[in-house]
Design an enzyme around this catalytic site. Sequence first.
Site, PDB file in Angstrom:
ATOM      1  NE  ARG A  12      43.842  35.592  44.107  1.00  0.00           N
ATOM      2  CZ  ARG A  12      44.035  36.641  44.914  1.00  0.00           C
ATOM      3  NH1 ARG A  12      44.099  36.452  46.211  1.00  0.00           N
ATOM      4  NH2 ARG A  12      44.141  37.859  44.404  1.00  0.00           N
ATOM      5  N   GLY A  13      45.265  31.250  41.701  1.00  0.00           N
ATOM      6  CA  GLY A  13      45.306  31.692  40.304  1.00  0.00           C
ATOM      7  C   GLY A  13      46.427  31.065  39.493  1.00  0.00           C
ATOM      8  NE  ARG A  34      49.332  40.720  48.951  1.00  0.00           N
ATOM      9  CZ  ARG A  34      48.665  41.685  48.344  1.00  0.00           C
ATOM     10  NH1 ARG A  34      49.166  42.902  48.304  1.00  0.00           N
ATOM     11  NH2 ARG A  34      47.512  41.434  47.749  1.00  0.00           N
ATOM     12  CG  ASP A  48      54.317  42.417  50.485  1.00  0.00           C
ATOM     13  OD1 ASP A  48      54.470  42.797  49.296  1.00  0.00           O
ATOM     14  OD2 ASP A  48      53.582  43.009  51.293  1.00  0.00           O
ATOM     15  CB  VAL A  49      56.939  41.208  45.216  1.00  0.00           C
ATOM     16  CG1 VAL A  49      56.934  39.695  45.060  1.00  0.00           C
ATOM     17  CG2 VAL A  49      55.645  41.819  44.707  1.00  0.00           C
ATOM     18  CE1 TYR A 140      47.820  43.643  35.589  1.00  0.00           C
ATOM     19  CE2 TYR A 140      46.938  43.810  33.357  1.00  0.00           C
ATOM     20  CZ  TYR A 140      47.419  43.045  34.415  1.00  0.00           C
ATOM     21  OH  TYR A 140      47.506  41.661  34.277  1.00  0.00           O
ATOM     22  CE  LYS A 144      50.940  42.299  34.700  1.00  0.00           C
ATOM     23  NZ  LYS A 144      51.669  41.272  35.441  1.00  0.00           N
ATOM     24  CB  ILE A 173      44.069  33.613  32.493  1.00  0.00           C
ATOM     25  CG1 ILE A 173      45.068  33.812  31.336  1.00  0.00           C
ATOM     26  CG2 ILE A 173      44.247  32.245  33.151  1.00  0.00           C
ATOM     27  CD1 ILE A 173      44.966  32.846  30.190  1.00  0.00           C
TER      28      ILE A 173
HETATM   29  P1  NDP Z   1      45.136  36.643  41.078  1.00  0.00           P
HETATM   30  O1  NDP Z   1      44.607  37.944  41.530  1.00  0.00           O
HETATM   31  O2  NDP Z   1      44.328  35.419  41.262  1.00  0.00           O
HETATM   32  O3  NDP Z   1      46.567  36.364  41.736  1.00  0.00           O
HETATM   33  C1  NDP Z   1      47.489  37.370  41.971  1.00  0.00           C
HETATM   34  C2  NDP Z   1      48.464  36.843  42.986  1.00  0.00           C
HETATM   35  O4  NDP Z   1      49.476  37.838  43.208  1.00  0.00           O
HETATM   36  C3  NDP Z   1      47.805  36.554  44.325  1.00  0.00           C
HETATM   37  O5  NDP Z   1      48.290  35.343  44.831  1.00  0.00           O
HETATM   38  C4  NDP Z   1      48.260  37.727  45.189  1.00  0.00           C
HETATM   39  O6  NDP Z   1      48.374  37.422  46.541  1.00  0.00           O
HETATM   40  C5  NDP Z   1      49.636  37.960  44.614  1.00  0.00           C
HETATM   41  N1  NDP Z   1      50.151  39.262  45.021  1.00  0.00           N
HETATM   42  C6  NDP Z   1      49.582  40.478  44.845  1.00  0.00           C
HETATM   43  N2  NDP Z   1      50.351  41.428  45.401  1.00  0.00           N
HETATM   44  C7  NDP Z   1      51.428  40.791  45.939  1.00  0.00           C
HETATM   45  C8  NDP Z   1      52.561  41.206  46.645  1.00  0.00           C
HETATM   46  N3  NDP Z   1      52.771  42.493  46.959  1.00  0.00           N
HETATM   47  N4  NDP Z   1      53.473  40.277  47.009  1.00  0.00           N
HETATM   48  C9  NDP Z   1      53.290  38.988  46.725  1.00  0.00           C
HETATM   49  N5  NDP Z   1      52.221  38.511  46.093  1.00  0.00           N
HETATM   50  C10 NDP Z   1      51.294  39.411  45.693  1.00  0.00           C
HETATM   51  O7  NDP Z   1      45.472  36.867  39.548  1.00  0.00           O
HETATM   52  P2  NDP Z   1      46.147  35.967  38.425  1.00  0.00           P
HETATM   53  O8  NDP Z   1      46.508  34.634  38.936  1.00  0.00           O
HETATM   54  O9  NDP Z   1      45.325  36.089  37.241  1.00  0.00           O
HETATM   55  O10 NDP Z   1      47.460  36.825  38.183  1.00  0.00           O
HETATM   56  C11 NDP Z   1      48.778  36.296  38.167  1.00  0.00           C
HETATM   57  C12 NDP Z   1      49.618  37.124  37.224  1.00  0.00           C
HETATM   58  O11 NDP Z   1      49.133  36.944  35.889  1.00  0.00           O
HETATM   59  C13 NDP Z   1      49.568  38.620  37.495  1.00  0.00           C
HETATM   60  O12 NDP Z   1      50.853  39.185  37.307  1.00  0.00           O
HETATM   61  C14 NDP Z   1      48.617  39.125  36.427  1.00  0.00           C
HETATM   62  O13 NDP Z   1      48.850  40.468  36.109  1.00  0.00           O
HETATM   63  C15 NDP Z   1      48.954  38.185  35.285  1.00  0.00           C
HETATM   64  N6  NDP Z   1      47.936  38.123  34.253  1.00  0.00           N
HETATM   65  C16 NDP Z   1      46.681  37.656  34.516  1.00  0.00           C
HETATM   66  C17 NDP Z   1      45.734  37.607  33.519  1.00  0.00           C
HETATM   67  C18 NDP Z   1      44.343  37.107  33.731  1.00  0.00           C
HETATM   68  O14 NDP Z   1      43.515  37.243  32.802  1.00  0.00           O
HETATM   69  N7  NDP Z   1      44.010  36.520  34.848  1.00  0.00           N
HETATM   70  C19 NDP Z   1      46.053  38.059  32.161  1.00  0.00           C
HETATM   71  C20 NDP Z   1      47.389  38.526  31.988  1.00  0.00           C
HETATM   72  C21 NDP Z   1      48.291  38.538  32.996  1.00  0.00           C
HETATM   73  P3  NDP Z   1      47.253  37.832  47.629  1.00  0.00           P
HETATM   74  O15 NDP Z   1      46.436  36.601  47.795  1.00  0.00           O
HETATM   75  O16 NDP Z   1      48.017  38.189  48.827  1.00  0.00           O
HETATM   76  O17 NDP Z   1      46.492  38.994  47.072  1.00  0.00           O
END
Ligand code: NDP
Length: 234
Positions: A12-13, A34, A48-49, A140, A144, A173
């Site tokens: 997602r995302g 994950r 899963d990282v 966090y 980062k 975002i």
């Molecule tokens: P989301 O929470 O929508 O997505 C995070 C994703 O990371 C999910 O798919 C989640 O999977 C996955 N994830 C979490 N833990 C693990 C793990 N142990 N192993 C594998 N996958 C994992 O957030 P975003 O899309 O916004 O975030 C994506 C990246 O962008 C992140 O690194 C975030 O820090 C960064 N970011 C986001 C910002 C924002 O404003 N949105 C701003 C700056 C940076 P699961 O479905 O299993 O939880």
Amino acid sequence: MTRTVFITGAGRGIGLAVARAFAGAGDKVAAGYRTEPPPDGLFGVRCDVTDPDSIHEAIEQVEGQYGRIEVVVANAGITRDSLSPMMSDADFRDVLETNVLGAFRVAKLAIPGMLKARWGRIVFMSSVMGFLGSAGQTNYAASKSALLGLTRSLAWEMGSRNITVNAVVPGLIDTEMIKPITDKRRAELLSQTALGRIGTPDEVAAVVRFLAGAEAGYVTGAAIPVGGGLAMGL
Ligand code: NDP
């Protein structure tokens, strides 16, 4: 040029938007997830990282299906917010484990294939919070910022092998991750954003795709902001 691309956290995302962007351009995309597999008929690979065996298996699966990984996007990330006096060691450790060590592990395991090919692209997902700092997010923000040191050090190690290593630095975002942010904090961040609006996952994905492309062949060790001007100049 069709490449094999592996993205973590692509269920997602931002990760999903990145997967769609590469797939839309004709690349062979493996979308790491994950919990929930990615939609859209994307090739989903459980990863899963925080679990080295899971990453190892995922990489074997991707390489078995599509051949050597040429582009890796270490995108998976979590937050566990609270003010420092209340923050548990576990919450601090979990965020560092996922956001930094997880990203390092994925890059490390993808690198041997890139070394053989003498070509590769590694993109880490940082955040403006790593530059600005953020109350309630010591874990966090630390994770980062750490990605910047990781990006630059790996860029030095890999430069002679024609592997570039860069970080994308998103601002606010529109994803699940920012849902818990209060209206007050959101307004505060938007007031510091030159474009005055939240960004979309697709806008981040476009920059990731640029960094992975032939056009960015001379860009390495860079931290590219995609924040509408939030934290500009830092
Ligand atoms: P989301 O929470 O929508 O997505 C995070 C994703 O990371 C999910 O798919 C989640 O999977 C996955 N994830 C979490 N833990 C693990 C793990 N142990 N192993 C594998 N996958 C994992 O957030 P975003 O899309 O916004 O975030 C994506 C990246 O962008 C992140 O690194 C975030 O820090 C960064 N970011 C986001 C910002 C924002 O404003 N949105 C701003 C700056 C940076 P699961 O479905 O299993 O939880």
